[in-house]
Design a protein around this motif. Structure first.
Motif, PDB file in Angstrom:
ATOM      1  N   ALA A  49       0.851  -1.192   0.000  1.00  0.00           N
ATOM      2  CA  ALA A  49       0.000   0.000   0.000  1.00  0.00           C
ATOM      3  C   ALA A  49       0.881   1.234   0.000  1.00  0.00           C
ATOM      4  CB  ALA A  49      -0.915   0.007   1.217  1.00  0.00           C
ATOM      5  N   ALA A  50       0.377   2.278  -0.632  1.00  0.00           N
ATOM      6  CA  ALA A  50       1.055   3.572  -0.608  1.00  0.00           C
ATOM      7  C   ALA A  50       0.022   4.643  -0.910  1.00  0.00           C
ATOM      8  CB  ALA A  50       2.188   3.627  -1.630  1.00  0.00           C
ATOM      9  N   SER A  51       0.127   5.739  -0.196  1.00  0.00           N
ATOM     10  CA  SER A  51      -0.744   6.884  -0.482  1.00  0.00           C
ATOM     11  C   SER A  51       0.056   8.162  -0.262  1.00  0.00           C
ATOM     12  CB  SER A  51      -1.993   6.863   0.397  1.00  0.00           C
ATOM     13  OG  SER A  51      -1.636   6.974   1.759  1.00  0.00           O
ATOM     14  N   ILE A  52      -0.202   9.132  -1.123  1.00  0.00           N
ATOM     15  CA  ILE A  52       0.529  10.403  -1.092  1.00  0.00           C
ATOM     16  C   ILE A  52      -0.475  11.533  -1.311  1.00  0.00           C
ATOM     17  CG2 ILE A  52       2.309  11.796  -2.237  1.00  0.00           C
ATOM     18  CD1 ILE A  52       3.422   9.037  -3.272  1.00  0.00           C
ATOM     19  N   THR A  53      -0.331  12.600  -0.549  1.00  0.00           N
ATOM     20  CA  THR A  53      -1.144  13.801  -0.749  1.00  0.00           C
ATOM     21  C   THR A  53      -0.202  14.995  -0.846  1.00  0.00           C
ATOM     22  OG1 THR A  53      -3.009  12.887   0.484  1.00  0.00           O
ATOM     23  CG2 THR A  53      -2.954  15.277   0.211  1.00  0.00           C
ATOM     24  N   ALA A  54      -0.401  15.816  -1.879  1.00  0.00           N
ATOM     25  CA  ALA A  54       0.426  17.006  -2.070  1.00  0.00           C
ATOM     26  C   ALA A  54      -0.450  18.253  -2.021  1.00  0.00           C
ATOM     27  CB  ALA A  54       1.151  16.938  -3.414  1.00  0.00           C
ATOM     28  N   ASP A  55       0.013  19.261  -1.305  1.00  0.00           N
ATOM     29  CA  ASP A  55      -0.666  20.552  -1.214  1.00  0.00           C
ATOM     30  C   ASP A  55      -0.215  21.412  -2.396  1.00  0.00           C
ATOM     31  OD1 ASP A  55      -1.597  23.081  -0.678  1.00  0.00           O
ATOM     32  OD2 ASP A  55      -0.805  23.179   1.363  1.00  0.00           O
ATOM     33  N   LEU A  56      -1.078  21.525  -3.406  1.00  0.00           N
ATOM     34  CA  LEU A  56      -0.715  22.244  -4.624  1.00  0.00           C
ATOM     35  C   LEU A  56      -0.756  23.754  -4.450  1.00  0.00           C
ATOM     36  CD1 LEU A  56      -2.530  20.066  -7.317  1.00  0.00           C
ATOM     37  CD2 LEU A  56      -0.223  19.812  -6.362  1.00  0.00           C
ATOM     38  N   THR A  57      -1.393  24.236  -3.381  1.00  0.00           N
ATOM     39  CA  THR A  57      -1.412  25.684  -3.148  1.00  0.00           C
ATOM     40  C   THR A  57      -0.015  26.188  -2.786  1.00  0.00           C
ATOM     41  OG1 THR A  57      -1.944  25.555  -0.790  1.00  0.00           O
ATOM     42  CG2 THR A  57      -3.799  25.556  -2.332  1.00  0.00           C
ATOM     43  N   ALA A  58       0.885  25.264  -2.438  1.00  0.00           N
ATOM     44  CA  ALA A  58       2.249  25.641  -2.065  1.00  0.00           C
ATOM     45  C   ALA A  58       3.238  25.486  -3.222  1.00  0.00           C
ATOM     46  CB  ALA A  58       2.705  24.806  -0.864  1.00  0.00           C
ATOM     47  N   LEU A  59       2.735  25.273  -4.450  1.00  0.00           N
ATOM     48  CA  LEU A  59       3.630  25.179  -5.607  1.00  0.00           C
ATOM     49  C   LEU A  59       4.376  26.492  -5.811  1.00  0.00           C
ATOM     50  CD1 LEU A  59       1.385  23.311  -8.203  1.00  0.00           C
ATOM     51  CD2 LEU A  59       3.601  22.501  -7.339  1.00  0.00           C
ATOM     52  N   VAL A  60       5.692  26.387  -5.958  1.00  0.00           N
ATOM     53  CA  VAL A  60       6.527  27.563  -6.174  1.00  0.00           C
ATOM     54  C   VAL A  60       7.417  27.306  -7.385  1.00  0.00           C
ATOM     55  CG1 VAL A  60       8.351  29.016  -5.229  1.00  0.00           C
ATOM     56  CG2 VAL A  60       6.532  28.189  -3.733  1.00  0.00           C
ATOM     57  N   SER A  61       7.464  28.304  -8.291  1.00  0.00           N
ATOM     58  CA  SER A  61       8.338  28.226  -9.455  1.00  0.00           C
ATOM     59  C   SER A  61       9.252  29.449  -9.439  1.00  0.00           C
ATOM     60  CB  SER A  61       7.498  28.187 -10.744  1.00  0.00           C
ATOM     61  OG  SER A  61       6.869  29.439 -10.959  1.00  0.00           O
ATOM     62  N   PRO A  81      -7.226  22.096  -4.124  1.00  0.00           N
ATOM     63  CA  PRO A  81      -5.936  22.404  -3.495  1.00  0.00           C
ATOM     64  C   PRO A  81      -4.977  21.223  -3.359  1.00  0.00           C
ATOM     65  CG  PRO A  81      -7.672  22.295  -1.838  1.00  0.00           C
ATOM     66  CD  PRO A  81      -8.350  22.184  -3.172  1.00  0.00           C
ATOM     67  N   THR A  82      -5.445  19.997  -3.532  1.00  0.00           N
ATOM     68  CA  THR A  82      -4.548  18.855  -3.337  1.00  0.00           C
ATOM     69  C   THR A  82      -4.549  17.930  -4.545  1.00  0.00           C
ATOM     70  OG1 THR A  82      -6.262  17.510  -2.278  1.00  0.00           O
ATOM     71  CG2 THR A  82      -4.871  18.842  -0.822  1.00  0.00           C
ATOM     72  N   ALA A  83      -3.472  17.185  -4.661  1.00  0.00           N
ATOM     73  CA  ALA A  83      -3.379  16.050  -5.584  1.00  0.00           C
ATOM     74  C   ALA A  83      -3.106  14.833  -4.717  1.00  0.00           C
ATOM     75  CB  ALA A  83      -2.253  16.253  -6.594  1.00  0.00           C
ATOM     76  N   THR A  84      -3.721  13.701  -5.054  1.00  0.00           N
ATOM     77  CA  THR A  84      -3.501  12.490  -4.271  1.00  0.00           C
ATOM     78  C   THR A  84      -3.162  11.327  -5.204  1.00  0.00           C
ATOM     79  OG1 THR A  84      -5.840  11.847  -4.308  1.00  0.00           O
ATOM     80  CG2 THR A  84      -5.108  13.210  -2.455  1.00  0.00           C
ATOM     81  N   PHE A  85      -2.407  10.386  -4.669  1.00  0.00           N
ATOM     82  CA  PHE A  85      -2.095   9.138  -5.374  1.00  0.00           C
ATOM     83  C   PHE A  85      -2.277   7.997  -4.394  1.00  0.00           C
ATOM     84  CE2 PHE A  85       0.756   5.635  -6.372  1.00  0.00           C
ATOM     85  CZ  PHE A  85       0.407   5.364  -7.688  1.00  0.00           C
TER      86      PHE A  85
END
Length: 174
Positions: A49-61, A81-85
């Protein structure tokens, strides 16, 4: 055993996409968010099992203007605001790699981005570093598959209709 992503700026999820400037040419835009949480479960040499959540509001370029546009345009982080896998198939590694060596694998799972969930295959490289498992990977993303288009700025800047999602995650034993 169970691993989790620690509070470390060494873990990140991001994008790489080609921009076109009218009369100027192309530029590769790269953005990352360090706000990533997740866990994986390893039984013997199989990731069950694996799960990941990313806060996309914190994307910085390299462009605060670009970062701001993502809130209401493109992936619309104000709304999504999030992406999940989430892993949907176990990853059989065959044997655990020796400390310091790298193993390649494919993670099959559900990616949710812009409110749309799709089954994807993420190419990964994993390396044991003492009590840490470092995982790096990438996945081509066709924006229309997830129901959005790349933002454009007054016809001056256009963005390709696809990009690459990249990740670098450090899992520690818990």
């Amino acid at each position: 055993s169970l691993g989790s992503i620690g509070d470390s700026t060494s873990s990140w999820l991001g994008y790489r996409v080609q921009e076109q400037f009218v009369g100027v040419g192309g530029h590769t835009a790269v953005g990352r968010t360090p706000k990533v949480t997740g866990s994986l479960t390893l039984s013997g040499s199989t990731v069950n099992a694996a799960s990941i959540t990313a806060d996309l509001t914190a994307l910085v370029s390299d462009s605060p203007q670009r970062d701001g546009e993502l809130g209401g345009d493109g992936i619309k982080t104000d709304t999504y605001p999030t992406a999940t896998f989430a892993l949907t198939q176990p990853i059989a590694l065959g044997s655990l790699p020796p400390d310091g060596s790298t193993v390649s694998a494919t993670a099959v799972g559900n990616l949710t981005l812009h409110g749309v969930t799709k089954s994807v295959q993420v190419s990964l490289q994993a390396q044991r570093q003492g009590g840490i498992i470092a995982v790096a990977g990438s996945l081509p993303i066709v924006f229309a598959d997830f129901g959005f288009t790349g933002p454009s700025v007054l016809g001056f800047v256009t963005v390709n209709d696809h990009g690459i999602m990249e990740l670098h995650l450090l899992f520690t034993h818990v």
